[in-house]
Design a protein around this motif. Structure first.
Motif, PDB file in Angstrom:
ATOM      1  N   VAL A   1       0.854  -1.187   0.000  1.00  0.00           N
ATOM      2  CA  VAL A   1       0.000   0.000   0.000  1.00  0.00           C
ATOM      3  C   VAL A   1       0.889   1.236   0.000  1.00  0.00           C
ATOM      4  O   VAL A   1       1.681   1.435   0.923  1.00  0.00           O
ATOM      5  CB  VAL A   1      -0.940   0.021   1.234  1.00  0.00           C
ATOM      6  CG1 VAL A   1      -1.792   1.295   1.223  1.00  0.00           C
ATOM      7  CG2 VAL A   1      -1.824  -1.223   1.254  1.00  0.00           C
ATOM      8  N   ASP A   2       0.775   2.039  -1.043  1.00  0.00           N
ATOM      9  CA  ASP A   2       1.508   3.307  -1.136  1.00  0.00           C
ATOM     10  C   ASP A   2       0.548   4.452  -0.798  1.00  0.00           C
ATOM     11  O   ASP A   2      -0.525   4.551  -1.400  1.00  0.00           O
ATOM     12  CB  ASP A   2       2.075   3.512  -2.540  1.00  0.00           C
ATOM     13  CG  ASP A   2       3.170   2.510  -2.884  1.00  0.00           C
ATOM     14  OD1 ASP A   2       3.745   1.927  -1.949  1.00  0.00           O
ATOM     15  OD2 ASP A   2       3.428   2.314  -4.092  1.00  0.00           O
ATOM     16  N   ILE A   3       0.921   5.292   0.168  1.00  0.00           N
ATOM     17  CA  ILE A   3       0.059   6.377   0.640  1.00  0.00           C
ATOM     18  C   ILE A   3       0.513   7.702   0.043  1.00  0.00           C
ATOM     19  O   ILE A   3       1.707   8.043   0.097  1.00  0.00           O
ATOM     20  CB  ILE A   3       0.078   6.452   2.181  1.00  0.00           C
ATOM     21  CG1 ILE A   3      -0.467   5.147   2.784  1.00  0.00           C
ATOM     22  CG2 ILE A   3      -0.723   7.651   2.679  1.00  0.00           C
ATOM     23  CD1 ILE A   3      -0.348   5.070   4.297  1.00  0.00           C
ATOM     24  N   TYR A   4      -0.427   8.431  -0.522  1.00  0.00           N
ATOM     25  CA  TYR A   4      -0.159   9.752  -1.094  1.00  0.00           C
ATOM     26  C   TYR A   4      -1.069  10.763  -0.386  1.00  0.00           C
ATOM     27  O   TYR A   4      -2.279  10.788  -0.613  1.00  0.00           O
ATOM     28  CB  TYR A   4      -0.443   9.765  -2.592  1.00  0.00           C
ATOM     29  CG  TYR A   4       0.420   8.815  -3.387  1.00  0.00           C
ATOM     30  CD1 TYR A   4       1.620   9.242  -3.943  1.00  0.00           C
ATOM     31  CD2 TYR A   4       0.044   7.484  -3.570  1.00  0.00           C
ATOM     32  CE1 TYR A   4       2.428   8.372  -4.673  1.00  0.00           C
ATOM     33  CE2 TYR A   4       0.833   6.605  -4.291  1.00  0.00           C
ATOM     34  CZ  TYR A   4       2.029   7.059  -4.843  1.00  0.00           C
ATOM     35  OH  TYR A   4       2.825   6.195  -5.559  1.00  0.00           O
ATOM     36  N   MET A   5      -0.481  11.567   0.487  1.00  0.00           N
ATOM     37  CA  MET A   5      -1.245  12.579   1.201  1.00  0.00           C
ATOM     38  C   MET A   5      -1.218  13.899   0.429  1.00  0.00           C
ATOM     39  O   MET A   5      -0.266  14.201  -0.288  1.00  0.00           O
ATOM     40  CB  MET A   5      -0.684  12.790   2.601  1.00  0.00           C
ATOM     41  CG  MET A   5      -0.714  11.558   3.486  1.00  0.00           C
ATOM     42  SD  MET A   5      -2.366  10.850   3.707  1.00  0.00           S
ATOM     43  CE  MET A   5      -3.163  12.171   4.651  1.00  0.00           C
ATOM     44  N   GLY A   6      -2.280  14.684   0.583  1.00  0.00           N
ATOM     45  CA  GLY A   6      -2.335  15.975  -0.085  1.00  0.00           C
ATOM     46  C   GLY A   6      -2.791  15.855  -1.519  1.00  0.00           C
ATOM     47  O   GLY A   6      -3.670  15.058  -1.845  1.00  0.00           O
ATOM     48  N   THR A   7      -2.199  16.634  -2.393  1.00  0.00           N
ATOM     49  CA  THR A   7      -2.673  16.730  -3.780  1.00  0.00           C
ATOM     50  C   THR A   7      -1.624  16.216  -4.767  1.00  0.00           C
ATOM     51  O   THR A   7      -1.521  16.714  -5.886  1.00  0.00           O
ATOM     52  CB  THR A   7      -3.049  18.181  -4.114  1.00  0.00           C
ATOM     53  OG1 THR A   7      -1.899  19.024  -3.865  1.00  0.00           O
ATOM     54  CG2 THR A   7      -4.208  18.658  -3.256  1.00  0.00           C
ATOM     55  N   GLN A   8      -0.855  15.217  -4.367  1.00  0.00           N
ATOM     56  CA  GLN A   8       0.177  14.685  -5.249  1.00  0.00           C
ATOM     57  C   GLN A   8      -0.400  14.055  -6.510  1.00  0.00           C
ATOM     58  O   GLN A   8       0.138  14.240  -7.603  1.00  0.00           O
ATOM     59  CB  GLN A   8       1.016  13.638  -4.513  1.00  0.00           C
ATOM     60  CG  GLN A   8       1.744  14.146  -3.282  1.00  0.00           C
ATOM     61  CD  GLN A   8       2.491  13.028  -2.583  1.00  0.00           C
ATOM     62  OE1 GLN A   8       3.452  12.482  -3.113  1.00  0.00           O
ATOM     63  NE2 GLN A   8       2.050  12.673  -1.382  1.00  0.00           N
ATOM     64  N   LEU A   9      -1.499  13.319  -6.358  1.00  0.00           N
ATOM     65  CA  LEU A   9      -2.069  12.613  -7.504  1.00  0.00           C
ATOM     66  C   LEU A   9      -3.355  13.242  -8.012  1.00  0.00           C
ATOM     67  O   LEU A   9      -3.724  13.041  -9.174  1.00  0.00           O
ATOM     68  CB  LEU A   9      -2.332  11.143  -7.144  1.00  0.00           C
ATOM     69  CG  LEU A   9      -1.115  10.312  -6.741  1.00  0.00           C
ATOM     70  CD1 LEU A   9      -1.503   8.851  -6.583  1.00  0.00           C
ATOM     71  CD2 LEU A   9       0.012  10.446  -7.759  1.00  0.00           C
ATOM     72  N   CYS A  10      -4.063  13.979  -7.161  1.00  0.00           N
ATOM     73  CA  CYS A  10      -5.309  14.636  -7.555  1.00  0.00           C
ATOM     74  C   CYS A  10      -5.645  15.669  -6.487  1.00  0.00           C
ATOM     75  O   CYS A  10      -5.139  15.589  -5.367  1.00  0.00           O
ATOM     76  CB  CYS A  10      -6.450  13.637  -7.718  1.00  0.00           C
ATOM     77  SG  CYS A  10      -6.771  12.649  -6.228  1.00  0.00           S
ATOM     78  N   SER A  11      -6.510  16.631  -6.817  1.00  0.00           N
ATOM     79  CA  SER A  11      -6.668  17.777  -5.916  1.00  0.00           C
ATOM     80  C   SER A  11      -8.050  17.937  -5.294  1.00  0.00           C
ATOM     81  O   SER A  11      -8.204  18.715  -4.355  1.00  0.00           O
ATOM     82  CB  SER A  11      -6.312  19.065  -6.657  1.00  0.00           C
ATOM     83  OG  SER A  11      -7.168  19.244  -7.766  1.00  0.00           O
ATOM     84  N   ASN A  12      -9.070  17.235  -5.786  1.00  0.00           N
ATOM     85  CA  ASN A  12     -10.417  17.393  -5.217  1.00  0.00           C
ATOM     86  C   ASN A  12     -11.232  16.141  -5.464  1.00  0.00           C
ATOM     87  O   ASN A  12     -10.790  15.219  -6.167  1.00  0.00           O
ATOM     88  CB  ASN A  12     -11.123  18.628  -5.804  1.00  0.00           C
ATOM     89  CG  ASN A  12     -11.206  18.577  -7.316  1.00  0.00           C
ATOM     90  OD1 ASN A  12     -11.712  17.618  -7.895  1.00  0.00           O
ATOM     91  ND2 ASN A  12     -10.705  19.618  -7.976  1.00  0.00           N
ATOM     92  N   GLY A  13     -12.442  16.126  -4.882  1.00  0.00           N
ATOM     93  CA  GLY A  13     -13.263  14.937  -4.943  1.00  0.00           C
ATOM     94  C   GLY A  13     -13.553  14.456  -6.354  1.00  0.00           C
ATOM     95  O   GLY A  13     -13.384  13.273  -6.672  1.00  0.00           O
ATOM     96  N   ALA A  14     -13.985  15.367  -7.219  1.00  0.00           N
ATOM     97  CA  ALA A  14     -14.344  14.974  -8.582  1.00  0.00           C
ATOM     98  C   ALA A  14     -13.140  14.415  -9.328  1.00  0.00           C
ATOM     99  O   ALA A  14     -13.215  13.371  -9.993  1.00  0.00           O
ATOM    100  CB  ALA A  14     -14.929  16.175  -9.322  1.00  0.00           C
TER     101      ALA A  14
END
Length: 351
Positions: free
Chosen positions: A61-74
């Motif tokens: 399991v790789d965890i990405y906190m914040g907006t590294q991969l995407c920035s909002n719900g949609a």
């Protein structure tokens, strides 16, 4: 004897050594648009630890906190749908654009306390939402569990103590873009003003808005009292549910025994997010009061007045959300059943 002890120690060391990510057959990319002080991170750490251990290293399991991969719900849910993200946590308003009926969790004054909420969310109701979302997403988005992200929503503002709905009259209250929170604010006589979360501190500081509805851990972690937020009313109008989504394709591509590990991992995550806000809120409330904050707990009569004033929101939900009347009825029935079960347990436990 010494040789046996050394052999045993070596074996224990091997079993305690984490399996390297490159040894895993499956990798899950998990995203939370928050930071490492948040309940979401606590939950992901528990999920990662459990899944990697219980799968014997087959799943990483790789965890990405914040907006590294995407920035909002949609954007993030689209990433889950197209497979660039495997796991994502959203609030109900973050998923409401795709699944408006999940806003049922934000309807005010339906669940009374943590025990009721946790009983509801560990039962079949999330499975009902899961089945609906799977159908509406063409089998792409799977709701794995619903935890908590910040405790309960409470009304906070820069102007005055809120004891009755009349005290909210005319206040400019920050809301998210979703419809239901705006309808609630209007029903209570205040003015809804959608403001992005990162802009809320400055908006409070400059009186663009005068209030918000958040949990105490978010209020203190964002240092809103420094922006003038000094009045907090613990009306507990909505449980801050955290919806954990997974790519259904990623989930179903796992062998059945590994799917079971992931499901159990989400159960562990859910329990961690139930507990984390309770612990963190203790220090947060102390800090708020020590900083001069006014903390008010409504009387049962005052809370009943808030619930009565909010009644139009239920009618709006039933009339304007596709399937709203049915899902609201199911939710109420589930809550009533949870309350009855807890009342029976409390009666037995207090004898």
């Amino acid at each position: 004897m010494l040789k046996t002890s050394l052999t045993l120690m070596a074996a224990l060391a091997l079993t305690a050594t984490p399996v390297l990510a490159q040894d895993a057959e499956y990798t899950l990319r998990a995203v939370a648009n928050s930071n490492e002080n948040d309940e979401d991170y606590d939950g992901l750490q528990v999920f990662k630890s459990y899944v990697e251990a219980a799968s014997n290293g087959l799943i990483a399991v790789d965890i990405y906190m914040g907006t590294q991969l995407c920035s909002n719900g949609a954007e993030c849910l689209q990433g889950v749908a197209d497979g660039s993200i495997d796991v994502y946590i959203s609030t109900s308003d973050g998923a409401a654009g795709l699944f408006p009926y999940v806003q049922v969790l934000d309807l005010p004054y339906i669940m009374a306390d943590d025990r009721v909420a946790e009983r509801v969310l560990t039962g079949d109701f999330p499975r009902t939402l899961r089945d609906m979302a799977l159908e509406d997403s063409g089998g792409m988005l799977r709701l794995m569990t619903i935890g908590n992200t910040g405790g309960w929503r409470n009304f906070a503002n820069t102007e005055r103590r809120i004891q009755t709905p009349a005290d909210l009259e005319g206040l400019k209250m920050r809301t998210v873009v979703a419809d239901l929170p705006q309808e609630l604010v209007r029903a209570l006589g205040a003015s809804p003003t959608p403001i992005p979360w990162p802009e809320l501190f400055t908006s409070l500081q400059t009186s663009v808005v005068e209030g918000t509805a958040n949990g105490i851990t978010d209020i203190m972690s964002m240092r809103f009292p420094e922006a003038g937020l000094q009045y907090l009313t613990l009306d507990n109008h909505a449980y801050m549910g955290a919806m954990w989504w997974m790519s259904n394709e990623s989930f179903m591509s796992l062998p059945e025994d590994m799917r079971r590990v992931v499901v159990d991992g989400f159960a562990q995550l859910q329990q961690a997010t139930f507990a984390s806000p309770k612990r963190k809120s203790i220090a947060a409330y102390e800090e708020f009061v020590e900083g001069g904050g006014d903390l008010y707990v409504p009387t049962p009569e005052e809370k009943a007045a808030f619930a009565e004033a909010a009644a139009p929101v239920y009618d709006w939900f039933a009339a304007n959300v596709d399937g709203g009347e049915e899902i609201l009825a199911t939710f109420r029935e589930t809550v009533e059943q949870a309350e009855a079960e807890l009342a029976e347990e409390r009666a037995r436990d207090t004898q």
